[in-house]
Structures are given as structure tokens and as C-alpha cells.
Motif scaffolding. Structure first.
Motif, short mmCIF file in Angstrom:
data_model
loop_
_atom_site.label_atom_id
_atom_site.label_comp_id
_atom_site.label_asym_id
_atom_site.label_seq_id
_atom_site.Cartn_x
_atom_site.Cartn_y
_atom_site.Cartn_z
N ARG A 8 0.83 -1.11 -0.02
CA ARG A 8 -0.06 0.00 -0.16
C ARG A 8 0.65 1.38 0.02
O ARG A 8 0.47 2.15 -0.82
N HIS A 9 2.06 1.31 0.80
CA HIS A 9 2.79 2.30 0.92
C HIS A 9 4.36 2.27 0.21
O HIS A 9 4.85 3.32 0.36
N SER A 10 4.34 1.30 -0.46
CA SER A 10 5.89 0.89 -0.90
C SER A 10 5.87 0.85 -2.38
O SER A 10 5.00 0.00 -3.00
N VAL A 11 6.79 1.60 -2.93
CA VAL A 11 7.16 1.28 -4.59
C VAL A 11 8.58 0.95 -4.44
O VAL A 11 9.43 1.63 -4.24
N LEU A 12 8.86 0.03 -5.56
CA LEU A 12 10.24 -0.56 -5.74
C LEU A 12 10.62 -0.46 -7.32
O LEU A 12 9.67 -0.72 -8.15
N ILE A 58 18.83 0.72 -7.63
CA ILE A 58 17.77 0.25 -6.95
C ILE A 58 16.99 1.31 -6.16
O ILE A 58 17.84 1.77 -5.32
N LYS A 59 15.87 1.35 -6.21
CA LYS A 59 15.18 2.57 -5.08
C LYS A 59 13.94 2.01 -4.78
O LYS A 59 13.29 1.33 -5.23
N LEU A 60 13.72 2.13 -3.51
CA LEU A 60 12.70 1.75 -2.66
C LEU A 60 12.00 2.99 -1.96
O LEU A 60 12.68 3.75 -1.18
N ASN A 61 10.74 3.54 -2.43
CA ASN A 61 9.97 4.47 -1.94
C ASN A 61 9.09 3.83 -0.69
O ASN A 61 8.14 3.07 -1.14
N ALA A 75 6.29 5.17 1.91
CA ALA A 75 5.66 6.58 2.23
C ALA A 75 6.65 7.76 1.94
O ALA A 75 6.90 7.95 0.63
N SER A 76 6.99 8.74 2.86
CA SER A 76 7.73 9.70 2.65
C SER A 76 9.34 9.35 2.67
O SER A 76 10.22 10.44 2.62
N GLN A 77 9.78 8.10 2.98
CA GLN A 77 11.09 7.86 2.85
C GLN A 77 11.60 7.12 1.69
O GLN A 77 10.83 6.32 0.98
N THR A 78 12.83 7.58 1.14
CA THR A 78 13.42 7.00 -0.19
C THR A 78 14.79 6.17 0.31
O THR A 78 15.64 6.86 1.06
N TYR A 79 14.94 4.86 -0.05
CA TYR A 79 16.16 4.21 0.02
C TYR A 79 16.83 4.19 -1.20
O TYR A 79 16.09 3.34 -2.28
#
Length: 528
Positions: free
Chosen positions: A322-326, A342-345, A347-351
Motif C-alpha cells: 500500500r505504501h511501498s514502490v520498488l 535500485i530504489k525503494l520508496n 511512504a515519505s522515505q526513499t532508500y
């Protein structure tokens, strides 16, 4: 939206159906009395403009709230709605003042060039050289929080830390933003860091016309070398409903002029950009296709050509919860080499994890950077993500069922009682419809249907609603509005939290027809 006449007509019809005096059986009489009282309570609420307005806004809980006696009786429904919206705005402002809106980014750069760019002859005498060396060579962490001071003023505190190959530093910034009008805002920024001296900045946003805005950002960076001023101005304009045009001028440390066109539609995102500047000048085209699926899958590709070389990028991103986009992107460039990002969003945090694979253009590196993430993703999705989401959904449904169990049981008992009380009326309706070759509901079911082979293991959960639907037939027509059918007389929710439909087999003019309707979909039969 029902008129008073429609309410009166429905009230009279239900009163005739549930009137206790029409039933001699003591049990039926008791059930009829309870349902009759519920209908009467509903009509009392909806026939009074004030209580109806409260119910329309708040629902049942609004009727139980104290304090409505202080609201003037002469107020109209529109005025009550305005009063509620005002209170809602005040509540939102209070909530806004308690919200910090944290945003953060964590970036970890990984050097994996030893996987492909190995020179074994140089390391053959070094212990452990037979294993490729993979190391973290840079990191970046940034975080910001907002603190609303008033309805127009906001304080923003941000900080960042960076390190690369053992050297690093950080800074902290405080910005004060004021919304001056509906057309613009201004922001003052103060910062300091261990690599650079104090920073003072001013940012202004202004809507020039309904389709055009400008942003200006000027800054003074103090250092041991003196004061370094900088100025950035962006002029943007809506070219059409889905297209924006940008002109950017940057003067200072890295002076440049940039123009770009961005077209964003429901199914695609296109960017065209050109920059002339010091030290970088380039041309870039980027395209992203948005699939209209449940996981919001996007496939993207870009080409960038400039004085620094040529870079081709392609990748995809997908919603995994629901809150994560890979997302994953492969970057192939000259002289940059091959990288996997590689990026993981969440909620309002980005890795963000950029992995540098090779400094050369090696087909093997491109192949593994493309195929590797796909294989890992589909394996993880099938073995970990999908079972986890399924279990989470089941837990939420179970929790919802437990919290509404007593209410659903009461609704079920009321529905069963209503069906028993409808039998005599339904018999008369069927006789009248048969005489005119009208509308007769042969069978009707409401609940969760399983038609897809991929969901054949799921359990069908439906209830028979033939009698209550026939009772709603008037003048050979059945009309249901856009609302959940669980609230209709004789209905209840057989599967809380799950997708429901209504399936009706009916006879009209002596011919059998079948129709399937979603829970909140309007229905009118016979169809033309």
C-alpha cells in the motif's frame, strides 16, 4: 438527493409492509414492531431538514453528538453544512500544527566493479584475491521535518550527511516559509556545515497567471575563499492540459540555461530537455509508460547526450504494498560504464542503492544487471511479498469481522425478520406482475462470487435476496441507486470487507434474463 415526496412514498410503503397489526403470529408481530420502529426513527430524522443535514454530513454518529441544540433551528441544510465545513477546517488546522511531515533519503553507493573488471594477474599473490571485492564507497543521508507555526507560516528543519571513500561532511538548514496570498509564498533559508561556511538564501514563488508561474532562488555561500553568490530562476507555463514548459537560468558556481517540456498523461510521461552550461551541456529525452494495473507498473527509458558522454537508461517500477514502490534502473554509458540503481520508496522515505558494476561496456554486465533484478523480484514476489500481503489482508479482514460481528449478527436477524414479513406482500406483487406479464425475480444472490479460475480456492459467500428484491419491484420496474446494497431491506453484508456483487435472474414479458451488478453500481431492470 431524495425529495420529500420520495421519502414519504418509501415511508408509507415500508409502514404497510412492517405494520404490527398486519401480523397475527406473536413472533412475526414482535419482529414487525421492531422494524416498524426503525423505519419510523429513520423517517423522523430524514423528514426534518436540520437532522437530515446532520445525518448527511456525520452519519448516525452525528445524531448522537451533543451540542446540536445550540444550532439555530432556522438554519438551512446548506448553512449547517457550511458550519460543519468551518469546524472541519479548524480541526484540520489543529491537526496540521501537530504534523511534522518527515521526509528522508538514504543513499548507499556500492562498488561492485571487481565482479567484472578483475585483473587476476595483479592479485594472484594476494590472499583471498580469488573472491571479488564488493564494498560501500559512498553514503548519503538527509532528513527534513516541517513544523507549522500558524496557518500561513511553516518552519522546515533539514540536515544531511555525506561520505565518499573515507571523506565526508554534513550540513544543517533552517527555512521559514510564509504563504503571502493564494498566488505565492516566500522562504528564508539559513544553513551551516563543516565543509562550507554559513549559507543565506531567499526563495520566492509567484503565480503570474492561472497558467504561468515563476520561482526565484538566490543564495550567498560563505567560505574561506570568500562569498559565492548564486541565482536560479525558473519560469513555467501550462502549454495544454497535460503539458508543462520550463525555462531555467542558473548563475553562480555552475552557470547554465535549461529548457524542458514535460507531458504527463494517465498512460505516459514524456520529458524533453536541453541544457547549455558550465561544465555540462546536454540533450535528454525520457519516456515512461504507465500500465493501468493494480500494481501501478511503470516502464521507463531515457537517452542523455552531452559533453560528458552518452548515457542510456532503462528500468521499471512497481507498487509492492500500500505504501511501498520498488524500482530498478540499468544505466549504460560512455565513459561511465554500467550501473544498476535500485530504489525503494516507503511512504515519505526513499532508500537508494546505486551499484557500479563496471567502467567498461561489457555485454555480460548489461545482461546480469537486466536479468538479475527481474529474477530476484519475481522470486521474492511469489515466495515472500505475495504470501505476506495475503496474510496481512486476511488479518485485516478477520479483525474487521470481529469488530463488526455483533452488528452484522443484528443486521442478519433484522434481514431474516424482514424477509419473513415480506412474504405476503411479495405473493401479491408476483400475482400482479404475472397478470400483466411484468417483472418477476426468479432468483437473486448477493455477496462474493468467484468466477476466475485463479481464485477457485476462495470460498463463495452469498445470500439469497430473491424475496427482498421482488418486494422492491414497482410497476414492472426495479430501480437501485448508487449505494451499497447491504443497506436494502432484507439484505445484510455476508462478507465484510470483501468485494460484493448482485446477480439477478428475472423474467420479463415471459423471457428469462440475467444481470450482474457491482455492489455500489446503480441498477435498473428491465434493461432496454
Amino acid at each position: 438527493q431524495a425529495s420529500q415526496e420520495e421519502l414519504k412514498a418509501a415511508y408509507r410503503r415500508l409502514c404497510m409492509l412492517y405494520h404490527p397489526d398486519k401480523h397475527r403470529d406473536p413472533e412475526l408481530k414482535s419482529q414487525a414492531e421492531r422494524l416498524f420502529n426503525l423505519v419510523h426513527q429513520a423517517y423522523e430524522v430524514l423528514s426534518d431538514p436540520q437532522t437530515r443535514a446532520i445525518y448527511d454530513i456525520y452519519g448516525r454518529r452525528g445524531l448522537e453528538m451533543e451540542g446540536w441544540e445550540v444550532v439555530e433551528r432556522k438554519r438551512t441544510a446548506a448553512e449547517i453544512r457550511e458550519e460543519f465545513e468551518r469546524l472541519q477546517r479548524e480541526r484540520e488546522e489543529r491537526r496540521l500544527q501537530q504534523r511534522t511531515n518527515p521526509k528522508g533519503t538514504i543513499s548507499v553507493g556500492i562498488d561492485a566493479t571487481d565482479l567484472f573488471d578483475r585483473y587476476d594477474e595483479e592479485y594472484e599473490d594476494v590472499p583471498g584475491s580469488s573472491f571479488p571485492q564488493i564494498e560501500i564507497n559512498k553514503m548519503h543521508i538527509s532528513q527534513s521535518i516541517e513544523a507549522p507555526l500558524t496557518s500561513t507560516d511553516t518552519a522546515i528543519l533539514s540536515g544531511n550527511l555525506s561520505t565518499q571513500n573515507g571523506n565526508g561532511g554534513g550540513s544543517i538548514n533552517l527555512a521559514l516559509r510564509r504563504v503571502t496570498s493564494a498566488k505565492g509564498w516566500g522562504e528564508l533559508e539559513f544553513g551551516a556545515g563543516d565543509l562550507h561556511g554559513p549559507l543565506f538564501g531567499l526563495k520566492i514563488f509567484r503565480n503570474l497567471t492561472p497558467r504561468c508561474f515563476i520561482t526565484t532562488n538566490c543564495a550567498l555561500q560563505f567560505s574561506s575563499r570568500g562569498v559565492r553568490p548564486g541565482l536560479t530562476t525558473v519560469l513555467a507555463r501550462n502549454l495544454d492540459k497535460n503539458t508543462m514548459g520550463y525555462l531555467q537560468w542558473r548563475w553562480g558556481i555552475q552557470s547554465a540555461m535549461n529548457t524542458s517540456i514535460v507531458r504527463d498523461t494517465k498512460s505516459s510521461h514524456l520529458t524533453l530537455a536541453m541544457q547549455l552550461g558550465i561544465p555540462h551541456s546536454f540533450m535528454m529525452v525520457s519516456y515512461q509508460h504507465k500500465f493501468q494495473d493494480e500494481d501501478q507498473t511503470r516502464v521507463k527509458g531515457s537517452l542523455k547526450v552531452g559533453f560528458f558522454g552518452t548515457i542510456v537508461e532503462y528500468g521499471a517500477e512497481r507498487k509492492i504494498s500500500r505504501h511501498s514502490v520498488l524500482g530498478a534502473t540499468v544505466s549504460v554509458g560512455v565513459p561511465q560504464g554500467v550501473s544498476l540503481k535500485i530504489k525503494l520508496n516507503r511512504a515519505s522515505q526513499t532508500y537508494f542503492f546505486p551499484v557500479h558494476l563496471t567502467d567498461q561496456l561489457l555485454p555480460s554486465a548489461v545482461f546480469y544487471a537486466t536479468v538479475g533484478p527481474l529474477v530476484i523480484y519475481f522470486a521474492m514476489h511469489r515466495l515472500v511479498i505475495k504470501p505476506y500481503l495475503r496474510a496481512q489482508k486476511e488479518r485485516e479482514l478477520e479483525k474487521q469481522r470481529e469488530s463488526t460481528a455483533s452488528d452484522i449478527l443484528q443486521k442478519k436477524q433484522e434481514a431474516e425478520a424482514a424477509v419473513r414479513l415480506m412474504q405476503e406482500s411479495v405473493r401479491r406483487i408476483i400475482e400482479a406482475e404475472e397478470a400483466r406479464m411484468g417483472l418477476i425475480v426468479v432468483n437473486a444472490w448477493y455477496g462474493k462470487f468467484v468466477n476466475d479460475n485463479s481464485r477457485k480456492n476462495e470460498k463463495v459467500k452469498v445470500i439469497d435476496v430473491t424475496v427482498p428484491l421482488q418486494c422492491l419491484v414497482k410497476d414492472s420496474k426495479l430501480i437501485l441507486t448508487e449505494a451499497s446494497k447491504a443497506g436494502l431491506p432484507g439484505f445484510y453484508d455476508p462478507c465484510v470487507g470483501e468485494e460484493k456483487s448482485l446477480k439477478v435472474l428475472y423474467q420479463f414479458r415471459g423471457v428469462l434474463h440475467q444481470v450482474m451488478s457491482a455492489d455500489n453500481e446503480a441498477l435498473r431492470i428491465p434493461k432496454q
